[in-house]
Structures are given as structure tokens and as C-alpha cells.
Design a protein around this motif. Structure first.
Motif, PDB file in Angstrom:
ATOM      1  N   THR A 167      14.014 -10.833 -24.683  1.00 50.74           N
ATOM      2  CA  THR A 167      13.494 -10.130 -23.514  1.00 50.74           C
ATOM      3  C   THR A 167      12.541 -11.034 -22.732  1.00 50.74           C
ATOM      4  OG1 THR A 167      13.522  -8.262 -24.989  1.00 50.74           O
ATOM      5  CG2 THR A 167      12.552  -7.914 -22.838  1.00 50.74           C
ATOM      6  N   PHE A 196      15.729 -16.671  -4.542  1.00 51.47           N
ATOM      7  CA  PHE A 196      16.630 -16.081  -3.540  1.00 51.47           C
ATOM      8  C   PHE A 196      15.955 -14.928  -2.783  1.00 51.47           C
ATOM      9  CE2 PHE A 196      19.293 -17.852  -6.895  1.00 51.47           C
ATOM     10  CZ  PHE A 196      20.012 -18.763  -6.153  1.00 51.47           C
ATOM     11  N   LEU A 228      13.695 -15.276 -16.363  1.00 54.03           N
ATOM     12  CA  LEU A 228      14.896 -15.470 -15.540  1.00 54.03           C
ATOM     13  C   LEU A 228      14.834 -14.576 -14.294  1.00 54.03           C
ATOM     14  CD1 LEU A 228      17.569 -17.059 -15.925  1.00 54.03           C
ATOM     15  CD2 LEU A 228      18.580 -14.903 -16.605  1.00 54.03           C
ATOM     16  N   VAL A 229      14.411 -13.337 -14.502  1.00 58.56           N
ATOM     17  CA  VAL A 229      14.315 -12.410 -13.362  1.00 58.56           C
ATOM     18  C   VAL A 229      13.323 -12.959 -12.336  1.00 58.56           C
ATOM     19  CG1 VAL A 229      13.574 -10.114 -12.673  1.00 58.56           C
ATOM     20  CG2 VAL A 229      14.955 -10.397 -14.712  1.00 58.56           C
ATOM     21  N   ILE A 272      14.343 -13.323 -20.506  1.00 56.85           N
ATOM     22  CA  ILE A 272      14.999 -12.558 -19.438  1.00 56.85           C
ATOM     23  C   ILE A 272      13.985 -12.250 -18.330  1.00 56.85           C
ATOM     24  CG2 ILE A 272      16.128 -10.382 -18.878  1.00 56.85           C
ATOM     25  CD1 ILE A 272      17.930 -12.296 -20.286  1.00 56.85           C
ATOM     26  N   PHE A 273      12.758 -11.908 -18.726  1.00 61.21           N
ATOM     27  CA  PHE A 273      11.725 -11.694 -17.704  1.00 61.21           C
ATOM     28  C   PHE A 273      11.535 -12.965 -16.879  1.00 61.21           C
ATOM     29  CE2 PHE A 273       9.494  -8.226 -20.375  1.00 61.21           C
ATOM     30  CZ  PHE A 273      10.339  -7.283 -19.842  1.00 61.21           C
ATOM     31  N   LEU A 316      14.815 -16.035 -10.555  1.00 58.38           N
ATOM     32  CA  LEU A 316      15.859 -15.710  -9.569  1.00 58.38           C
ATOM     33  C   LEU A 316      15.245 -15.057  -8.332  1.00 58.38           C
ATOM     34  CD1 LEU A 316      18.750 -14.404 -11.835  1.00 58.38           C
ATOM     35  CD2 LEU A 316      18.737 -16.464 -10.443  1.00 58.38           C
TER      36      LEU A 316
END
Lengths: 89, 657
Positions: free
Chosen positions: A75, A89, A81-82, A78-79, A85
């Protein structure tokens, strides 16, 4: 004197340069976010993973459970990565 | 469909005279899951004892042991099924086991015995040769070195030269690591000779009990070994022939004897008194009538078959999957986690639908999907074993989904297909010539989050159903309410977010008029839901409060669907850019001999890069999507830990029923 003048000219920045540098900063930020959280996840999974492999070797039935325990720290990355991203963008 | 196969608890009681026909019929039907009897486990079975094996058990197992010894020596594996004609040949197997098998076994055992004797002989000769080896260059007969009363003979290796000032005779020869020496002195000088040898780090070598020249003896033994090896080869060839000729017979006999032993030992799981026996077990409800009739015919109605009922019995029932054909391969993924309990919802069907979709979202590429599809179909021919084929079928379904999503994402090995993405664009701007606008990361993220919200809500709903089915009394209400509470907290948070932020693909409640303290209807509803939800959760277990943040982390965890997918696209595009943009294209402008080689190198980079990315995509896509099922989905409702349904009997592969 002449050297100082060129130095001043060089530090004067246009709007484009500022934008480009901001883009670079964003990329750096995204990289740091993913990289550091990745290290965090790795450190956390290191100990769990080795224990999980040991436990599975003794009793195959616990595989599902230990897989679950092993991937819990994912997790964190993933945080990262969020955040990365969303920055890019 | 979402529940396991229905089971009925059956109790069979009869006199001991009916034991054998009952066992035989149970074994033939392959339906009855025996619940093992444990002495002094239950009050109603007081006075019962564990049964004793049928009389033929001892002899049959001895026979089986001998047969297994032979099949092991032959290394026969029962990896395939016999054809129909071969099965028919095995119709009179019983007679074969009694008449032919002992003769065959004797022959094989004799051959094996001879083989092991010859093997030891070879080893003995080899030992003798290694003992003789140091004396290979000694130019006199070995018997001259033995049997003196007044002389002492030393033989062995020394690391340094020695010089002796006593009368002696010495032979030396050089070997690779040290000098070999034979020294003969009279007994009165023995002490000083020993001292001198000790100084030269003497390592004694025993003198072989042989006559004649060492060289000749070595030659003799070598020729002996050759002869024995020839004989061994003969035996091996004979054994190989026997194996080829009788492989099926051995396997069929093995099957027959295994069945006989299992049947003979079945009473060890029964409860018996002096004259009667009772056995309890499980039969699939759908097959119950067939089972009952079979037992009835086999025993002439002399057996009492009784169905037991009650919900407390259901808690210990074995689980057999009951799925449509499409979902069957996914049972493997369930077994890896844990088999569902009998009373639990079996989520195999849900996983078999959701898993390929997630895989497709992560690896949505027509090219990679096609490679994996070809791989999963092609490998099925070579894959042996049930688990392997089922895994390949799961992969097949997943790769079909990958192709479908590849069409929706308009992706082919990182290139775009002739149409613009139907779903969302994942095309990155790598190499500076990407078509259209970059990836719609925000939209993709929101899509992933929505998937997460829906799957987690579904998980909690299934949790409500499970608790309503499994629990009893006040705990049941509390557990159901707690699961409802989790749903309420999740949706409460969402309502509050929608009230404060405008997000694409999400309801927008920011425009609602404020009612109290600047909060609008949506916010107030959200707060009420959260508070109520938390109260429901606390009522069941106060400790669960620490789990509240997992609502956020589990939903956000679904972002990996986008993150891992985008990284796969990025690698594909980078490979394309390096191989084509940087290596091949510049060479095409002015073609030369060196250019052709560079183009080949570029093609190689292209192939290897995409191969690597296919493997990465398969591992990443597979692991991440199954992990979302195991961790985010199953933890909401699934316990697992069910017993596997293993009916008494076996599938016959080498015999006819």
C-alpha cells in the motif's frame, strides 16, 4: 566587472525557463515519491517475506494467509505511485 | 452457483457380515466422504471401538509393497491413462495377480538381485585397483614385500627426500603430489628408519595382498570390471524389455492392489461393536438416492442408511466446488488461498469474472494478449497435472480479456492501433511523436477508484450474507450491522468528498445549498452515515476502530490497476523508441552493409525488450489482480479453511469399473 555583468544576464530567467524548471521539479518530486515509498515497502516486506517463506516451507496451507501478510506494505508504494502520477499528469 | 455442492450427512449401520459388501459398494461409487471415527470423542458412541482391518489386509499390503518395490526400481510413473482396449485386457486382473505376477516378480527380483551383486563386485574391484595404484611402477612382484621376520617394510608417500646412513634398500617413484617410497631395513634399524621417515612427513600406504606385478594385477582387475559391466548391461536391457512389455500390467496391478488395501483398511475408520459397525460420512445431496440404492442392492437391503440433519452438523461438512464450467479453472486460485467453508459463499464465480477483467485493465494490449493466448493454448499439450492445466486455462481467459482491453485502449506492443482509444488513452508521450493527447491519468485513476469502491461494497454485502448464514444469536445481528457499518462509513466519506470537491466521473454535490454551519445536505448525510457506521462497528468489536484507515488504503490500492498498467505501456514504448527510433530508423535513411547489421541488432532489441515486457506484464498483471482479490476483496467476507471433499474410492485409470 564584465564577468559580473554576464553572470547577472545568465541568472535572468524567462517565463519558459521557469516553466521548464517547474516541470523538472515535478518529475523529481514524482521520482522521489515513488522511489522512497518503494524503499519503504521493500524494507517492510523484507522481514515479512522471509518469515512467510519459512512458514510456507513448514506448512503449505498457510500460503494464502502469508501472501496476504506479505503484500500489506505494498500500500505504501501505491500511495507513492498515486502521488507521482498526479504530480506528472 | 455461489454456494458449494450440497452435502448430506449419512449414517450407515449394519452387522459385521455386511461390512465387506458395503465397503466394496462405497469404493465403487466413489461418493462417500468418510468421517473418521475417533474413540471417546462423542458420548453417543460410548462403548464403540475402532474396527479391525479385513482379514486379507495383511497379505494384500505385503503384495502391494513388493509390487511397489519393483515399480520403483523400474521408475514407472503412472502419468497417463490406459486406453479402452488396454483396460479391457485388464479384465481378468485378479487371476493375473494370483498367477502371473508372482512369476514376473520373481524374475524381476532375481535380476535386480544380480544387478546389485554385480554392482558391489565392480566396487570391490575398483577399490582393489585404487589400492594397487601407488605400486604401479614397482618393478618386482608384490609378494616380495611381505612375510619377513627380520626385516621391516615401509611403503607410502613422502614430501621430502630422505637420506639414511643405515643399511637399507629403497625404491622410489615420483607421482603428481608426492614421492612414493618403499623402504626395507633390518629390524634393528627400524627405529631410526621410522624417525627419518617421520621427518619427511611419511604417509603410510598398506601393501596389497596380491601376488605378481602390480601393473599386471591392475590390468587383470580392469578386464574383470569390463566383463562385469557387460553383464550389467545385459541385465539392464532385460529389465528394460520387461518394463516395456509389462508396464501397463504393473500399473493395473498396482491400482488393483491399492484399491484392495484401501478397502481392507477402511474398517479402521469405522465404529464397531462385537457384531455391528457404524460409519458416518458425507454424500453430495444430488447423488444421495443413487448411493442409497447402490448400497441397498449390494447388500440385499440388510443395511440401515440414515440421513442426519441439523445446522450444527453443517459446520463440519466437507466442501466440494459447484461451479459452471467457465469458472472451474479458477478453483485453483481459490485453493491457493483457502478452500471455502461449507456454509460460506463460494466466490469462485466472482473471481473468475473479475480476475480476467483486472488482468485486462493492467495488460490491455492486443499484442501481448495474443502472445499469452498462444502460449496458454500451446502449452496445454505439454502440461501434465491438474493444477498446471487449470492455471493455463485461467491464463487463457485472462489473455482474451487482455486482447479485448487492448482494442479498447488501442494498444499493440505499445503502438497505437488505427483508431483512437475507445475507453481512456494510456498512450504516453515517449519519443516525442505520440499521437493525440497524453494519458488521461485522472480519468483512469477515478475509474480504478470506482472499481475499488464497488468491489469493496460487494465484499461487505457478501460479508453480511455470510454472517447472517453462519452466526447465531445476538452476535449474528451485531456482525451483520458491523458489515453494514463499514459500507456506511465508506459511502459517508464519499458523500462528504462529493460535497466539497468537483471530480470527473463522480457526482458533484458542491452546488447544493448549505443548511447548517455551511454544510450542505450531502455533507450532513455523509457525517450521519459515518457516525452511525462507526457506532455499528464498535458494537461488534471496539478494536476494529483501528482498522478504519483501511477504508482509504484499500480503495486507493485499486490505483495499482492504472499504475502497473501504465508502467507496462511505458516499457513497451521505450523499447519501441530505442529499437526503432534510435537504432533502426537512422540506418534506413542511407542503407549500408554495417547498417544492415545494426538493423538486425535493433530488431533483436525489439524482440528481447517485448519478450521481457510480456513476462513482466504476465507476472505483474496476474499477481496484482489476484492480490486485489485476496487482500482487498476476500478480507471483507471470506474466511476459508473448509475441508476438502475426498470421497472413499478412486478414479480407475487402468481397469474397467
Amino acid at each position: 566587472m564584465a564577468d559580473a555583468a554576464t553572470a547577472v544576464a545568465a541568472t535572468e530567467m524567462t517565463v519558459e525557463m521557469v516553466k521548464a524548471s517547474q516541470l523538472g521539479m515535478k518529475a523529481l518530486g514524482a521520482g522521489i515519491a515513488v522511489g522512497l515509498t518503494g524503499i519503504g515497502t521493500g524494507l517492510a516486506e523484507m522481514a515479512i517475506g522471509s518469515a512467510a517463506v519459512g512458514a510456507t516451507a513448514e506448512n503449505k496451507d498457510v500460503f494464502g494467509l502469508v501472501l496476504l501478510l506479505t503484500v500489506i506494505p505494498e500500500t505504501i508504494v501505491i500511495f507513492g505511485l498515486v502521488v507521482g502520477l498526479l504530480l506528472l499528469f | 452457483m455461489l454456494t458449494p455442492e450440497g452435502m448430506t450427512r449419512v449414517l450407515i449401520a449394519a452387522t459385521k457380515s455386511q461390512m465387506e459388501p458395503v465397503i466394496r459398494e462405497m469404493y465403487r461409487q466413489h461418493l462417500f466422504h468418510i468421517e473418521e471415527f475417533v474413540e471417546k470423542d462423542r458420548i453417543e458412541y460410548e462403548g464403540y471401538r475402532i474396527g479391525t482391518p479385513l482379514p486379507q489386509a495383511n497379505e494384500t499390503s505385503r503384495e502391494l509393497l513388493r509390487l511397489r518395490g519393483i515399480t520403483n526400481a523400474f521408475m514407472i510413473r503412472d502419468d497417463q491413462e490406459a486406453s479402452q482396449s488396454e483396460r479391457q485386457k485388464n479384465a481378468h486382473l485378479k487371476e493375473v495377480v494370483e498367477k502371473e505376477l508372482p512369476i514376473l516378480e520373481q524374475e524381476v527380483e532375481e535380476l535386480l538381485g544380480r544387478r546389485s551383486r554385480l554392482d558391489t563386485q565392480v566396487k570391490e574391484y575398483e577399490q582393489k585397483i585404487s589400492g594397487l595404484q601407488p605400486f604401479r611402477d614397482v618393478p618386482f612382484d608384490l609378494e616380495l614385500l611381505r612375510g619377513y621376520k627380520t626385516f621391516s617394510v615401509f611403503s607410502g608417500y613422502i614430501l621430502r627426500d630422505i637420506s639414511l646412513d643405515i643399511p637399507h634398500e629403497m625404491f622410489t617413484s615420483d607421482t603428481k603430489k608426492a614421492k612414493f617410497v618403499i623402504l626395507i631395513v633390518s629390524n634393528q634399524h627400524r627405529g631410526s628408519a621410522e624417525q627419518a621417515l617421520l621427518d619427511a612427513q611419511f604417509q603410510a600406504v598398506p601393501i596389497p595382498e596380491e601376488n605378481g606385478l602390480a601393473k599386471d594385477r591392475i590390468g587383470f582387475y580392469e578386464s574383470q570390471i569390463l566383463a562385469v559391466k557387460g553383464e550389467l548391461e545385459d541385465i539392464n536391457r532385460r529389465l528394460e524389455d520387461l518394463k516395456k512389455e509389462h508396464k501397463n500390467l504393473f500399473l493395473a496391478c498396482n491400482e488393483l492392489l491399492t484399491a484392495d488395501v484401501e478397502m481392507a483398511e477402511a474398517p479402521l475408520r469405522f465404529a464397531t461393536t462385537g457384531e455391528t459397525f457404524i460409519v458416518e460420512g458425507w454424500v453430495p445431496t444430488a447423488e444421495l438416492e443413487k448411493f442409497r440404492q447402490g448400497i441397498h442392492y449390494a447388500t440385499g437391503g440388510k443395511v440401515y442408511v440414515y440421513e442426519l440433519e441439523g445446522s450444527e452438523i453443517e459446520d463440519i461438512a466437507p466442501t466440494e466446488y459447484h461451479n459452471v464450467g467457465f469458472a472451474k479453472p479458477t478453483e485453483m486460485l481459490m485453493d491457493v488461498y483457502s478452500r471455502p467453508r461449507y456454509t460460506e459463499i463460494d466466490p469462485t464465480l466472482l473471481v473468475s469474472i473479475i480476475f480476467p477483467i483486472f488482468f485486462g485493465i493492467i495488460l490491455g494490449d492486443v499484442g501481448y494478449g495474443a502472445i499469452l493466448l498462444a502460449l496458454s493454448i500451446g502449452l496445454q499439450r505439454f502440461m501434465k497435472g491438474d493444477d498446471g492445466t487449470r492455471l493455463l486455462k485461467v491464463l487463457r481467459n485472462a489473455s482474451i480479456s487482455s486482447i479485448v482491453f487492448g482494442i479498447l485502449f488501442s494498444e499493440f506492443f505499445g503502438f497505437s492501433l488505427p483508431w483512437s482509444p475507445i475507453l481512456f488513452s494510456r498512450h504516453l508521450n515517449i519519443g516525442g511523436h505520440a499521437a493525440g493527447h497524453g494519458p488521461e491519468v485522472t480519468s483512469l485513476m477515478i475509474m480504478a477508484i470506482w472499481i475499488g469502491i464497488l468491489q469493496i461494497t460487494l465484499g461487505r454485502v457478501l460479508g453480511i450474507i455470510n454472517h447472517a448464514r453462519q452466526d447465531h444469536g445476538s452476535h449474528r445481528v451485531k456482525a451483520v450491522m458491523a458489515n453494514l457499518g463499514w459500507i456506511m462509513v465508506l459511502w459517508g466519506i464519499l458523500l462528504m468528498l462529493w460535497a466539497s470537491f468537483t471530480m470527473p466521473f463522480m457526482p458533484d454535490f458542491t452546488g447544493l445549498p448549505p443548511i447548517v454551519m455551511g454544510l450542505n445536505l450531502s455533507s450532513i448525510l455523509g457525517i450521519v452515515l459515518i457516525l452511525l457506521g462507526v457506532i455499528f462497528i464498535i458494537r461488534d468489536s471496539a478494536l476494529e476502530i483501528v482498522e478504519l484507515p483501511t477504508i482509504l488504503s484499500h480503495v486507493l490500492s485499486y490505483a495499482r490497476l492504472v499504475g502497473v498498467g501504465l508502467s507496462s505501456v511505458a516499457i513497451a514504448m521505450v523499447v519501441n523508441f530505442i529499437a526503432i527510433g534510435l537504432i533502426i530508423e537512422p540506418q534506413l535513411e542511407s542503407l549500408s552493409a554495417v547498417g544492415v547489421i545494426i538493423i538486425i541488432v535493433g530488431a533483436l532489441v525489439f524482440v528481447i525488450g517485448h519478450l521481457l515486457n510480456t513476462i513482466l506484464g504476465m507476472l505483474g498483471g496476474g499477481l496484482q489482480s489476484i492480490r486485489l482479490q485476496y487482500v482487498e476483496f476476500f478480507t471483507k467476507f471470506y474466511k476459508g479453511g473448509g475441508k476438502k471433499y475426498t470421497p472413499f474410492g478412486m478414479k480407475k485409470r487402468f481397469m474397467e469399473d
